[in-house]
Scaffold this motif. Sequence first.
Motif, PDB file in Angstrom:
ATOM      1  N   ARG A 117     -22.795  10.182 -10.182  1.00 28.23           N
ATOM      2  CA  ARG A 117     -23.241  11.426 -10.147  1.00 28.23           C
ATOM      3  C   ARG A 117     -24.717  11.519 -10.371  1.00 28.23           C
ATOM      4  N   MET A 118     -25.074  11.038 -11.520  1.00 21.69           N
ATOM      5  CA  MET A 118     -26.349  11.201 -11.718  1.00 21.69           C
ATOM      6  C   MET A 118     -27.464  10.597 -10.877  1.00 21.69           C
ATOM      7  N   LYS A 171     -27.828  12.445  -7.365  1.00 17.71           N
ATOM      8  CA  LYS A 171     -28.643  13.699  -7.751  1.00 17.71           C
ATOM      9  C   LYS A 171     -29.951  13.035  -8.182  1.00 17.71           C
ATOM     10  N   THR A 197     -19.816   9.534 -13.619  1.00 17.71           N
ATOM     11  CA  THR A 197     -20.774  10.352 -14.205  1.00 17.71           C
ATOM     12  C   THR A 197     -22.105   9.740 -13.740  1.00 17.71           C
ATOM     13  N   ALA A 198     -22.118   8.355 -14.010  1.00 21.93           N
ATOM     14  CA  ALA A 198     -23.500   7.653 -13.723  1.00 21.93           C
ATOM     15  C   ALA A 198     -23.824   7.953 -12.105  1.00 21.93           C
ATOM     16  N   VAL A 205     -26.482  17.359 -18.200  1.00 20.06           N
ATOM     17  CA  VAL A 205     -27.443  17.738 -17.009  1.00 20.06           C
ATOM     18  C   VAL A 205     -26.611  18.112 -16.105  1.00 20.06           C
ATOM     19  N   LEU A 206     -25.386  17.288 -15.621  1.00 23.23           N
ATOM     20  CA  LEU A 206     -24.780  17.712 -14.638  1.00 23.23           C
ATOM     21  C   LEU A 206     -24.168  19.116 -14.412  1.00 23.23           C
ATOM     22  N   LEU A 252     -22.029   9.901 -22.942  1.00 15.51           N
ATOM     23  CA  LEU A 252     -21.829  10.074 -21.494  1.00 15.51           C
ATOM     24  C   LEU A 252     -23.212   9.762 -20.716  1.00 15.51           C
ATOM     25  N   PRO A 253     -23.244   9.486 -19.639  1.00 12.36           N
ATOM     26  CA  PRO A 253     -24.697   9.149 -19.147  1.00 12.36           C
ATOM     27  C   PRO A 253     -25.126  10.554 -18.679  1.00 12.36           C
ATOM     28  N   SER A 254     -24.658  11.475 -18.631  1.00 14.28           N
ATOM     29  CA  SER A 254     -25.404  12.849 -18.153  1.00 14.28           C
ATOM     30  C   SER A 254     -26.039  13.422 -19.509  1.00 14.28           C
ATOM     31  N   TYR A 285     -28.966  13.096 -22.597  1.00  8.52           N
ATOM     32  CA  TYR A 285     -30.324  12.354 -22.986  1.00  8.52           C
ATOM     33  C   TYR A 285     -30.589  12.540 -24.374  1.00  8.52           C
TER      34      TYR A 285
END
Lengths: 571, 574, 287
Positions: free
Chosen positions: B354-355, B358, B351-352, C259-260, C228-230, C232
């Motif tokens: 992917r972040m 993008k 996920t990181a 956000v993803l 999760l990193p997605s 905030y």
Amino acid sequence: MEYLIKNGYVYDPLNNVKGEKMDIAIKNGKIVSPSELSGDAKTIDASGMVVMPGGVDIHSHIAGPKVSAGRIMRPEDHYKVYMRAIPGVRRSGSGKTTPSTYVIGYKYARMGWTTVFEPATPPLETRHTHEELDDIPILDKGCFPLLDSNWFVLEYLQNKDYDRCAAFIGWLMDAIKGYAIKIVDPGVAEAWSLGMGVGLSLDDQIPNYNLTPREIVRGLCKANQMLKLPHPIHVHCNRLGFPGNYVSTLDTMDAVSDLALNQDTPIIHITHVQFTGYAGDSWATLASGGEEIAKYVNNHKHVSLDLGQIVFGDVTTMTADAPFEFVLHHLAPGKWSSTDVEAETSSGIVPYRYKKKNFVNTVQWCIGLEVALLVKDPWRIFPTTDHPNAGPFTSYPTVLAWLMSRKAREKVFEQVNRRGLRKSALQAIDREYDLYEITIITRAAGAKILGLKDKGHLGVGADADVAIYNLNPEKIDFSKDWETFVKAFKRAAYTFKNGEMVVKDGEILRHMYGETYYVKPRVPESLLKTVVEDVKTRFREWYSINFENYVIGDDELRAVKPIQVETTLKG
Amino acid sequence: MFTLITGRTLEQGRTMEIGKFTKDYMDRVAICEINPEDLKKIGVESGSNVKVKTAYGEVVVKAVSSNTTSPGVVFIPMGPWANMVVNPDTQGTGMPNLKGVPCQIEATGEAIPGIYDLLKKISDKTFEAKISKPEVAVSGRSETYSNVVCCFCGCVCDDLEVSVENGKIKSVKNGCAISMAKLLNYDRERAYKPMVRKNGKLVETSLEEALNEAAKILAEAKYPLIYGWSSTSNEAMRHGVYLAELTGGVVDNTSVSCHGPTILGTQQAGVVKATLGQIRNRADLIVYWGCNPVYAHPRHTVRYSAMAKGRFVKGRKERKIVVVDVRPTPTSKIADMFIQVKQGMDYELITALRMAVKDHTIEAPTVAGVPREKILELADMFRSARFGVIFLGMGLTMTSGKGRNLEEAIKLVQDLNEWTKFVLLAMRGHYNVTGTNEVIVWLTGYPYAVDFMLGYPRHNPGITTATDVLIRGDVDAALIVASDPASHFPRKAVEHLAKIPTIVIDPRWSPTASLADVFIPTRYVGIECEGVVYRMDGVPLRAKKLVDPPPEILSDEEVLGKLVEKVEALKLGR
Amino acid sequence: MAEEKVEFKEIVLKPKYKFKVPVESRHISPDSFAGKTLEEIGKLVVYEGSRKKVLGELFSFEGEPGKTAAETHIIIEGDVEKLRRVGESMTGGKITVKGSIGHYTGFKMKGGTIIIHGNAGLWLGGKMVNGFIEVFGDAGDCVGGSLRGEKPGKGMKKGTILIHGNAGAEVGRGMKGGAILIDGNVGPLPGVDMAGGSIGVKGDCEGKPGARMTGGRVVILGKIPDILPSFYIDEIREPPIKVGPERLPGPLYVFIGDVLADMRCMGRVMVSVQSNPQLKMYEELLT
């Protein structure tokens, strides 16, 4: 088994029979003269019914790696549509737009179709395609290897070595049991391999090659003429899915017009022309390029087309045009699959839904029908849905009804996007196909364009593939009562395959298998030797398997029907 | 408290092919690799016995000091010993928790149980592998075969050269250590006659009687399991699907405990891949994520990936290699960059990435144990590759998140396609697991775990998967073909398998065969008979016949064909 | 849930023997039983493994159903752990399971109540349209969930599911609305593919809460390994937050995301401040 089909209204365009009441006799899997039958023959009373040859579908994605990839990624396509096993009679299966193999065979046979060709197989994985074809019951079948981005083909064409190119293709068809040359957005696999996600235009340079797609189409057309394969080159044009691409279709058809010398059969077949029939310069200004395309086809005998007719509802788009699928993935966010096949081709899969109120989808729906209704020669137009890209094959009866009945079309006009309707000439067209023409486009013409001499007709000596529909052409006005037509075509009264009754009243009676057709072009010994040496040398560097394991043996398929082809190649 | 990981090793794979009943196998598999610092902490010497305890069971194995095992983590190779302690819960995926199980380790004076001792703990059934020798000594032609298709792992290398002398395989060229082990030892631990259990013990019988007994078991069962398949041909698989349909049971293959989760991910997102030749020819960035090809797919790096010579990328020097794993492995040794990810947090790391790809901000300074800067560096490396590929393995399929881990990896690759050319490929473990998945999907509509209870195909991993139907005791009979679940399924599954009537069709003895009620030995596909098999990337190949089989031994395809006829007769009342 | 005054007629089902294989019937629901005689109910189709049978062969019946679904209370006693699809598509009435039940209980239910004294299998209340389910034991994976391959938002639409024990992985998978409240712990990925609705977990979560959510909220009072990193950090919420019938107490870290899945970050993951000291570093980002 012997059968005498009595008293039906027979439609057999290849033998000029236009609905006369006739008896059709079946013996030992063939059509025979009724006088040849013994007393044991069973009589089928076909009075008040239509009798036709079994349907011949020249373009339907029924087997191969990408078809199964579509099944794998769409379990939800299988939850609601399934067939139960009837132990001892039929097997089970599932799937609406990505049906499993038994469902494919049964559902085609239930509609009276008996021959279907898979139009795109990657040579390296064609063994997989044949395994799936082998597990489709009832139908006779074949497959078209994808050759437009094949490294050997590209190299030969780049060097303008047409003889060797033809010899290579001749060798390949025999080696992997293929039937015809398939071309998809030529050169696009090269572009896709380099991360270029937009496809190529007809005169773009193919990356790393001194070649354009136009040259590939011409080169392969020449090779096909040298090989004299029974089917013309089968072409999915460049710029598929892009507004304005009808120009590409016209250019592609014209690109080989000078190669058509004295021929009265087509030398190029444009597939799912709807998808490359767009005018306008953006989705917002999308319009139909169908009129221009139909005009060209009417004035040039060297071209044939199939529609790729849209049917509203769920589909699974799957094609060797990988960049197009990447584009579609952006337009229809959700799942997306893609596979590259080394040295040969690529593919993409995106689930989609055509919506009646959607402007673009409405224009798309109009184009296929418009082309079909404007093209005058029914021998060069085929009502496919590019299953499962524009619609599932199970919607063929509905598509045919749209061609036969203006009223049927009007019913749809009421439901679709108003603005979209104005973007083509469809609303103004009154023409309605009659049953004879329907027989041509769904049977006779298909057999003819595939060069299958014993199919698509009911003359003595033909394969006994027969469909009988519960339709009385003297009592039914198809223009008004198209719903009766659809009902009858969805469930054939009888379907015979190789002289065996496989369907009665729309129900499967027996599970049996047909044959796989492939071509064996005669390549002169010395030329063949040269080409195989070429291939062997490169194979090591280009492929990840050994050359000897590439070739598929006849014994690997359930039942093969090789067609010997006499070529013009010289040693 | 430690974290237990199980998995493949080169030695486990090699000795497994020599024989699961050998001391050699036990020496390589009944072990626990522990970091030397941890050994000191618990007061255990390398080479002495330890008891490994989890919430699911306990087992005694030999402690082995290992510098590559991180502190706090212990490793037991996959096999019957590991099965005693892994977590059977598949969390709705069919894949048990084989990596990341909390455990305790203590010194013990108890002996390491042999394979029969282990099986005895699971069931009262008499387990016995009646390994015998052929009645007639094998003899036959002498010949050298080239372009031989290997029958061990998902690499399905087809360039082997096998020399046969007097009907026996004498030597192998080009094969890896495990393929050689298989090709040179395939005739060990074999049975030469069908067996049927009478009065609690397996006795030799005729094929006809064995088939009749097997057909009876299947026809009478209300919900049988038809499982295995990955070491046999597509031709045999077809019969398996039909048997499941005829009996209203459930058919499944070994992907359930291997790359089933990759299929689950594909069901949610699709998949972007390429055949191995395309990767070899073009990939200039190769990522091995949660897989260890140097152990599990020994020729992969040489033939298809890191070291291979391609048309446009000439070799190792023109590639960047990245390895992502929870601990250093033999594969990470060949990498340019090794990323150590925290156990069970691959999803977070993906996920990181992917972040980062993008250009979204990542708030945490570290994700899954990896510093943010490293993640940004990796993302850049990925974006600027010409052709990148991620090879995925058990590190993703078996750890927390399972199918979702794969879905996220697929999405990462899909995201990267906005920038450059990127694909992924699952490192399919077993020989023909890919082919049998394909056969099942084209025949039924679903790729594995297909249930026919209501007369049509249904599918829902977590409910229809082989592991789950065994662990929950849902099935009342089993047909196991070309597979050994007793060695590779969690204890609870094997307990139930031992309780129900079980038919085994397999070339050799295995713990599963030794608990069978009917055992029909068959030919090896790719050695004693032909068959179509699919490589990990879907490329279909035809495995060859190299030697004649022992007398009266038929192929899986033939035996199953006969079994189908008999079950049909019973079911359809003919 | 508002207690309605209904006159229930009770019908009690008991298995006649221990089921060894899965037993499946789509007819064990108030809608199927309502207005029928016991004899008629006994003739409804049920599958015991692949054997097509009728309910009367597997169950004994006592009492009688109501005239309508809403007036029917089905009580199931005995060992029915292998019984599946109980209450599937029901529109009203009540089902009480005195022990543990199998998979797909309350699948696609449209209304009514299901009470389970023991444990429930997988896909409890899967694709629920509306209704009320209460489990006193544990529930399996994919509570209120959509099916594989389905788009986000195809799970539970409305209704309430209360679980007093633990639940498995992917609670509320793909849900669109409604509430799921769990007193115990949950496995990984609660709220995965969630488009709306609320999930509350009083115990711990194995990880990855709210993965790919585009709406709704996941509230966890226990421990999570990490966010999760997605997602905030948005705020620390003091006041309690409603999930189903209860208000779960703050203070809670509120994260927005995923956000993803949707750049608008309309999903909320709220985790207990006290239980998750490892998340303290996010507080710096709030100043």
